[in-house]
Design a protein around this motif. Sequence first.
Motif, PDB file in Angstrom:
ATOM      1  N   GLY A 144     -22.857   7.501  40.108  1.00 13.81           N
ATOM      2  CA  GLY A 144     -21.737   7.302  41.022  1.00 13.81           C
ATOM      3  C   GLY A 144     -20.734   8.444  41.092  1.00 13.81           C
ATOM      4  O   GLY A 144     -19.816   8.383  41.909  1.00 13.81           O
ATOM      5  N   VAL A 145     -20.881   9.472  40.268  1.00 10.23           N
ATOM      6  CA  VAL A 145     -19.947  10.601  40.371  1.00 10.23           C
ATOM      7  C   VAL A 145     -20.215  11.310  41.703  1.00 10.23           C
ATOM      8  O   VAL A 145     -21.349  11.676  41.998  1.00 10.23           O
ATOM      9  CB  VAL A 145     -20.119  11.577  39.180  1.00 10.23           C
ATOM     10  CG1 VAL A 145     -19.344  12.863  39.417  1.00 10.23           C
ATOM     11  CG2 VAL A 145     -19.680  10.904  37.884  1.00 10.23           C
ATOM     12  N   ASN A 146     -19.173  11.484  42.512  1.00 12.31           N
ATOM     13  CA  ASN A 146     -19.369  12.171  43.795  1.00 12.31           C
ATOM     14  C   ASN A 146     -18.444  13.380  43.919  1.00 12.31           C
ATOM     15  O   ASN A 146     -18.284  13.938  44.991  1.00 12.31           O
ATOM     16  CB  ASN A 146     -19.152  11.214  44.990  1.00 12.31           C
ATOM     17  CG  ASN A 146     -17.683  10.930  45.231  1.00 12.31           C
ATOM     18  OD1 ASN A 146     -16.835  11.182  44.374  1.00 12.31           O
ATOM     19  ND2 ASN A 146     -17.367  10.403  46.400  1.00 12.31           N
ATOM     20  N   MET A 177     -18.917   2.891  39.330  1.00 14.28           N
ATOM     21  CA  MET A 177     -17.903   3.946  39.434  1.00 14.28           C
ATOM     22  C   MET A 177     -16.741   3.456  40.311  1.00 14.28           C
ATOM     23  O   MET A 177     -16.937   2.649  41.209  1.00 14.28           O
ATOM     24  CB  MET A 177     -18.569   5.202  40.034  1.00 14.28           C
ATOM     25  CG  MET A 177     -17.679   6.408  40.167  1.00 14.28           C
ATOM     26  SD  MET A 177     -16.840   6.917  38.640  1.00 14.28           S
ATOM     27  CE  MET A 177     -18.191   7.319  37.543  1.00 14.28           C
ATOM     28  N   ASN A 178     -15.568   3.963  40.042  1.00 10.22           N
ATOM     29  CA  ASN A 178     -14.412   3.663  40.902  1.00 10.22           C
ATOM     30  C   ASN A 178     -14.094   4.920  41.731  1.00 10.22           C
ATOM     31  O   ASN A 178     -14.342   6.037  41.271  1.00 10.22           O
ATOM     32  CB  ASN A 178     -13.165   3.349  40.061  1.00 10.22           C
ATOM     33  CG  ASN A 178     -13.448   2.280  39.038  1.00 10.22           C
ATOM     34  OD1 ASN A 178     -14.195   1.361  39.316  1.00 10.22           O
ATOM     35  ND2 ASN A 178     -12.869   2.413  37.859  1.00 10.22           N
ATOM     36  N   TYR A 179     -13.494   4.682  42.888  1.00  7.62           N
ATOM     37  CA  TYR A 179     -13.165   5.806  43.775  1.00  7.62           C
ATOM     38  C   TYR A 179     -11.708   5.690  44.228  1.00  7.62           C
ATOM     39  O   TYR A 179     -11.212   4.574  44.427  1.00  7.62           O
ATOM     40  CB  TYR A 179     -14.091   5.809  44.997  1.00  7.62           C
ATOM     41  CG  TYR A 179     -15.554   5.903  44.601  1.00  7.62           C
ATOM     42  CD1 TYR A 179     -16.182   7.126  44.453  1.00  7.62           C
ATOM     43  CD2 TYR A 179     -16.283   4.742  44.315  1.00  7.62           C
ATOM     44  CE1 TYR A 179     -17.510   7.209  44.045  1.00  7.62           C
ATOM     45  CE2 TYR A 179     -17.611   4.817  43.910  1.00  7.62           C
ATOM     46  CZ  TYR A 179     -18.220   6.056  43.771  1.00  7.62           C
ATOM     47  OH  TYR A 179     -19.526   6.132  43.367  1.00  7.62           O
ATOM     48  N   SER A 231      -8.474  11.904  39.565  1.00  5.29           N
ATOM     49  CA  SER A 231      -9.795  12.004  38.945  1.00  5.29           C
ATOM     50  C   SER A 231      -9.677  12.745  37.618  1.00  5.29           C
ATOM     51  O   SER A 231      -8.865  13.657  37.475  1.00  5.29           O
ATOM     52  CB  SER A 231     -10.755  12.745  39.886  1.00  5.29           C
ATOM     53  OG  SER A 231     -12.074  12.691  39.394  1.00  5.29           O
ATOM     54  N   SER A 241     -14.634  10.065  43.104  1.00  4.46           N
ATOM     55  CA  SER A 241     -14.841   9.246  41.906  1.00  4.46           C
ATOM     56  C   SER A 241     -13.740   9.546  40.889  1.00  4.46           C
ATOM     57  O   SER A 241     -13.292  10.692  40.764  1.00  4.46           O
ATOM     58  CB  SER A 241     -16.227   9.526  41.313  1.00  4.46           C
ATOM     59  OG  SER A 241     -16.488  10.905  41.216  1.00  4.46           O
ATOM     60  N   THR A 242     -13.322   8.497  40.183  1.00  2.00           N
ATOM     61  CA  THR A 242     -12.217   8.683  39.227  1.00  2.00           C
ATOM     62  C   THR A 242     -12.679   9.474  38.007  1.00  2.00           C
ATOM     63  O   THR A 242     -11.865   9.912  37.212  1.00  2.00           O
ATOM     64  CB  THR A 242     -11.616   7.332  38.796  1.00  2.00           C
ATOM     65  OG1 THR A 242     -12.667   6.515  38.272  1.00  2.00           O
ATOM     66  CG2 THR A 242     -10.945   6.635  39.969  1.00  2.00           C
ATOM     67  N   THR A 296     -19.674   8.736  32.048  1.00  2.00           N
ATOM     68  CA  THR A 296     -19.455   7.946  33.272  1.00  2.00           C
ATOM     69  C   THR A 296     -19.344   6.451  32.949  1.00  2.00           C
ATOM     70  O   THR A 296     -18.690   5.705  33.682  1.00  2.00           O
ATOM     71  CB  THR A 296     -20.569   8.153  34.329  1.00  2.00           C
ATOM     72  OG1 THR A 296     -21.817   7.911  33.706  1.00  2.00           O
ATOM     73  CG2 THR A 296     -20.561   9.534  34.912  1.00  2.00           C
TER      74      THR A 296
END
Length: 309
Positions: A47-49, A1-3, A270, A14-15, A285
């Motif tokens: 990874g989704v936050n 995941m990217n943030y 996001s 998370s994006t 995701t």
Amino acid sequence: MNYITLPSTDLKISTIGLGTWVFGSSHWSGAEKKDCINAAHAAIEHGVNFIDTAPIYGDGLSEEIIGEVLKSNRNRIIVATKCGLIKDGKRITFNLSPESIEKEVEASLRRLQIDCIDLYQCHWPDPDTPIEKTMSTLLQLQSQGKIRHIGISNFDLDLLKNALSFAPVVSLQVQYSLLNRSIEKDLLPFCREKQIGILAYGPLGGGILSGKYHKQPHFTSSDARNFFYKFYQSKQFEQIQTSLEKLKEIERPLYQIAINYIRQKEGITSVLVGCRNREQALTNTESVQWDLSPEQVAFIERHFTVIAE
Ligand SMILES: NC(=O)c1ccc[n+]([C@@H]2O[C@H](COP(=O)([O-])OP(=O)(O)OC[C@H]3O[C@@H](n4cnc5c(N)ncnc54)[C@H](OP(=O)(O)O)[C@@H]3O)[C@@H](O)[C@H]2O)c1
């Protein structure tokens, strides 16, 4: 995941964010609670936050489900909810008055089972309440520690500027997809310049951009695809099928193309993607595992017919 850090905050989100309108089930045919919980856990595992909800989603049910999910994840998750849409029998009214917001925030905190909401957003404008009253109420909630940051949703540029003159608004939540690119005219450039985060909702146009609807679907009367995402009526539906056919040349899942097109736009913090089960959550995701090339973006822009410009 990217943030990405939501500008002017310490929230590194998370994006891809988890959209939970479907969790309330009332506006989406047949969403099962256990499937929604599994979807949320799957997204978090990958990874989704960042989770977006609202009291109006299923009359509180969506927030309650997120409350259950948060029990084992509170420290890892950034929660956004909203105020200002009130169910009154079968009608929905706009209310951003101080009295209403003060009641709403307590109810959201209770349903979410938390002490503080990370991002509290005005869901839709309320033409009957002066924006300075709304903003001063939100500032008060912030100083009381009930909310951390103030966001807005579905505001036009004038109202956004107006809100900014009374409070440090950190985000704008707004519809943005291959089908609806209307924010590119003024909101997106303004937010980029002023460093206001954009949370893009409806990236799949409510599901149609997944490419799974080969025939015009018929949803139950309360389904959001009948009154909110107007891409399912015959003329638009056929036009969208033609555009999707073209996108298949990119040789990636259509829902990932749709998500990445929005995720990769400069200024988008996001992309809020809704999902009704674990499989949808996982496959969505996975979009972050690849990027559209500039040539692919140009190809999409040449061949995809936008419905709302
Ligand atoms: N601020 C606002 O006014 C506002 C308005 C709308 C949404 N939102 C937020 O933004 C979030 C996202 O928007 P949205 O949920 O309305 O629409 P969306 O993300 O464009 O579409 C979500 C729907 O697409 C289908 N879908 C998702 N992933 C799929 C996959 N991999 N394969 C096939 N189908 C898939 C599912 O519906 P089916 O399985 O039924 O097809 C899912 O419920 C919302 O949940 C909410 O948190 C905010």
